[in-house]
Every structure is written in structure tokens, then in C-alpha cells.
Design a protein around this motif. Sequence first.
Motif, PDB file in Angstrom:
ATOM      1  N   GLU A   1      93.282 -90.409 -41.581  1.00  0.00           N
ATOM      2  CA  GLU A   1      92.064 -90.136 -40.811  1.00  0.00           C
ATOM      3  C   GLU A   1      90.917 -89.944 -41.800  1.00  0.00           C
ATOM      4  OE1 GLU A   1      90.155 -86.538 -38.202  1.00  0.00           O
ATOM      5  OE2 GLU A   1      92.322 -86.857 -38.059  1.00  0.00           O
TER       6      GLU A   1
ATOM      7  N   ARG B   1      78.269 -82.665 -42.094  1.00  0.00           N
ATOM      8  CA  ARG B   1      79.130 -82.660 -40.926  1.00  0.00           C
ATOM      9  C   ARG B   1      78.368 -83.023 -39.659  1.00  0.00           C
ATOM     10  NH1 ARG B   1      82.000 -82.648 -44.485  1.00  0.00           N
ATOM     11  NH2 ARG B   1      83.763 -81.359 -44.963  1.00  0.00           N
TER      12      ARG B   1
ATOM     13  N   SER C   1      80.785 -96.093 -38.900  1.00  0.00           N
ATOM     14  CA  SER C   1      82.157 -96.589 -39.035  1.00  0.00           C
ATOM     15  C   SER C   1      82.345 -97.226 -40.410  1.00  0.00           C
ATOM     16  CB  SER C   1      82.462 -97.612 -37.946  1.00  0.00           C
ATOM     17  OG  SER C   1      81.753 -98.808 -38.180  1.00  0.00           O
TER      18      SER C   1
ATOM     19  N   GLU D   1      77.265 -85.061 -36.761  1.00  0.00           N
ATOM     20  CA  GLU D   1      77.823 -86.231 -36.085  1.00  0.00           C
ATOM     21  C   GLU D   1      76.826 -87.386 -36.000  1.00  0.00           C
ATOM     22  OE1 GLU D   1      81.170 -86.342 -35.078  1.00  0.00           O
ATOM     23  OE2 GLU D   1      81.145 -84.511 -36.268  1.00  0.00           O
TER      24      GLU D   1
ATOM     25  N   SER E   1      90.649 -86.248 -44.027  1.00  0.00           N
ATOM     26  CA  SER E   1      91.234 -85.001 -43.533  1.00  0.00           C
ATOM     27  C   SER E   1      92.744 -85.162 -43.514  1.00  0.00           C
ATOM     28  CB  SER E   1      90.732 -84.688 -42.133  1.00  0.00           C
ATOM     29  OG  SER E   1      89.343 -84.541 -42.132  1.00  0.00           O
TER      30      SER E   1
ATOM     31  N   TYR F   1      79.957 -91.015 -43.659  1.00  0.00           N
ATOM     32  CA  TYR F   1      78.628 -90.506 -43.341  1.00  0.00           C
ATOM     33  C   TYR F   1      77.586 -91.289 -44.124  1.00  0.00           C
ATOM     34  CZ  TYR F   1      81.023 -86.393 -41.475  1.00  0.00           C
ATOM     35  OH  TYR F   1      81.833 -85.552 -40.754  1.00  0.00           O
TER      36      TYR F   1
ATOM     37  N   LEU G   1      77.384 -89.953 -38.788  1.00  0.00           N
ATOM     38  CA  LEU G   1      78.625 -90.725 -38.851  1.00  0.00           C
ATOM     39  C   LEU G   1      78.371 -92.210 -38.628  1.00  0.00           C
ATOM     40  CD1 LEU G   1      81.225 -88.600 -36.847  1.00  0.00           C
ATOM     41  CD2 LEU G   1      81.393 -89.319 -39.230  1.00  0.00           C
TER      42      LEU G   1
ATOM     43  N   ARG H   1      86.325 -90.224 -42.251  1.00  0.00           N
ATOM     44  CA  ARG H   1      84.997 -90.375 -41.663  1.00  0.00           C
ATOM     45  C   ARG H   1      84.039 -90.848 -42.752  1.00  0.00           C
ATOM     46  NH1 ARG H   1      87.107 -85.914 -40.607  1.00  0.00           N
ATOM     47  NH2 ARG H   1      85.721 -84.541 -41.715  1.00  0.00           N
TER      48      ARG H   1
END
Length: 117
Positions: free
Chosen positions: A77, A92, A99, A94, A13, A81, A97, A79
Motif C-alpha cells: 500500500e 497528509r 495516483s 488528501e 504504509s 503526494y 494525493l 500513496r
Amino acid sequence: MTEPSTHAAIVISSDALSAQQLTALKGLTGLGLADIKSRARDAQALVVVPLFDNAFFDTNGSMLRQLIEFLDGSGLEFRVYELGSADLSEARDETDLISGAILKNMIDAAMSGPDHA
């Protein structure tokens, strides 16, 4: 041949990627600069890679690891998935998600297995 059931998607992002970041991301992903910019601006998946298929062991595993290492050190930044379907561009949830460190551990474990060491 069946489609792998687990995929990794990496989403960045950012509205402002530096020239150095764009160049590095282009080199790691093989995507064009405009494509990288638009995916980052729209928070769409930069890469979606099936995990643990032949291509993963040939090239995708090391590309993913290098990409995560770059992103960890870049300040961007992002993420990661872990998803079970092939259509990941709108992921999207959560609960999906993970790390970057977890993905690197998964890659390391898979690449050092007895069949791939």
C-alpha cells in the motif's frame, strides 16, 4: 538558484516488508534497510523529490518511475503526494494525493519534452 516549487513524496504504509521488498527499495532509493523499515512503519515519506529540476532530469525522474513501477507490482500500500513546499515529511492532506499513474505520466511527459528527449 531557486528551490523547485513542486515535489513528489511517496509514502508506504507497512509493518512487514519482505526481505525482497526491502532489498528492492534499498536499491531504488539508496536508503538503508533500517531507515526504510522505520519510514514504512511510521508512514513517513520514503522519498521526497523535487520535480523538474536538473537532478530530476539527470536521475530522480527515472528513479521515481522505477519506484512507482515496483510499488504497483509489489502489493504494498502506497500513496503519492504532489506538494508545493520543501517540507514534505508530514504531508497528509488528501487534496495533495495523486495516483502513481498520474506521476508516471508527468515524468514521461517531462522526460520526452524537446529539451530532454
